[in-house]
Write a protein that holds these residues in place. Structure first.
Motif, PDB file in Angstrom:
ATOM      1  N   TYR A 126      44.784  43.454  31.517  1.00 44.72           N
ATOM      2  CA  TYR A 126      44.421  43.960  32.834  1.00 44.72           C
ATOM      3  C   TYR A 126      43.073  44.665  32.782  1.00 44.72           C
ATOM      4  O   TYR A 126      42.731  45.305  31.783  1.00 44.72           O
ATOM      5  CB  TYR A 126      45.450  44.978  33.329  1.00 44.72           C
ATOM      6  CG  TYR A 126      46.811  44.432  33.662  1.00 44.72           C
ATOM      7  CD1 TYR A 126      47.831  44.439  32.716  1.00 44.72           C
ATOM      8  CD2 TYR A 126      47.095  43.932  34.934  1.00 44.72           C
ATOM      9  CE1 TYR A 126      49.089  43.951  33.023  1.00 44.72           C
ATOM     10  CE2 TYR A 126      48.356  43.449  35.247  1.00 44.72           C
ATOM     11  CZ  TYR A 126      49.343  43.464  34.290  1.00 44.72           C
ATOM     12  OH  TYR A 126      50.606  42.986  34.590  1.00 44.72           O
ATOM     13  N   THR A 136      50.512  44.010  38.902  1.00 44.47           N
ATOM     14  CA  THR A 136      51.372  43.388  37.902  1.00 44.47           C
ATOM     15  C   THR A 136      51.242  41.880  37.992  1.00 44.47           C
ATOM     16  O   THR A 136      51.435  41.298  39.070  1.00 44.47           O
ATOM     17  CB  THR A 136      52.840  43.782  38.107  1.00 44.47           C
ATOM     18  OG1 THR A 136      52.962  45.207  38.048  1.00 44.47           O
ATOM     19  CG2 THR A 136      53.707  43.170  37.016  1.00 44.47           C
ATOM     20  N   SER A 149      52.566  38.121  36.784  1.00 42.31           N
ATOM     21  CA  SER A 149      53.768  37.457  36.278  1.00 42.31           C
ATOM     22  C   SER A 149      53.588  35.950  36.401  1.00 42.31           C
ATOM     23  O   SER A 149      52.681  35.476  37.103  1.00 42.31           O
ATOM     24  CB  SER A 149      55.014  37.918  37.043  1.00 42.31           C
ATOM     25  OG  SER A 149      54.908  37.620  38.420  1.00 42.31           O
TER      26      SER A 149
END
Length: 114
Positions: free
Chosen positions: A58, A67, A69
């Protein structure tokens, strides 16, 4: 390889948005997918990456708020963006690196404003 991103839009400061990206074509089983962004007058910057074996990376500016995924079976990558700030306003580009080649989607606009 083609990438199709969706989910951008307008959010208020402190709000949330979720970006999605679908990759299609010939994709190696080991690959890295993620997101970059480019704000007006600024260079494109990495936001987040996730490899097919789950390793993430990140940008410091989004750690703890965004976040990433994946759904490897569907070649999908997602970016959940929480606690959005006006500084997050940019065009967000989906990326996949497969077999040493980089591919980019068309970009989706994210605007954070009250």
């Amino acid at each position: 390889v083609q990438l199709q991103a969706s989910g951008g839009g307008l959010a208020q400061p402190g709000g949330s948005l979720r970006l999605s990206c679908a990759a299609s074509g010939t994709i190696f089983s080991y690959n890295t997918m993620g997101w970059d962004r480019q704000a007006p007058g600024k260079e494109r910057e990495l936001v987040a990456r996730m490899s097919s074996n789950g390793v993430t990376n990140y940008a410091d500016s989004v750690k703890g708020r965004f976040t990433i995924s994946r759904d490897n079976a569907m070649n999908m990558v997602y970016l959940q963006m929480n606690s959005l700030e006006p500084e997050d306003t940019a065009v967000y580009y989906c990326n996949i690196r497969s077999a040493g080649y980089d591919y980019w989607g068309q970009g989706t606009q994210v605007t954070v404003s009250s």
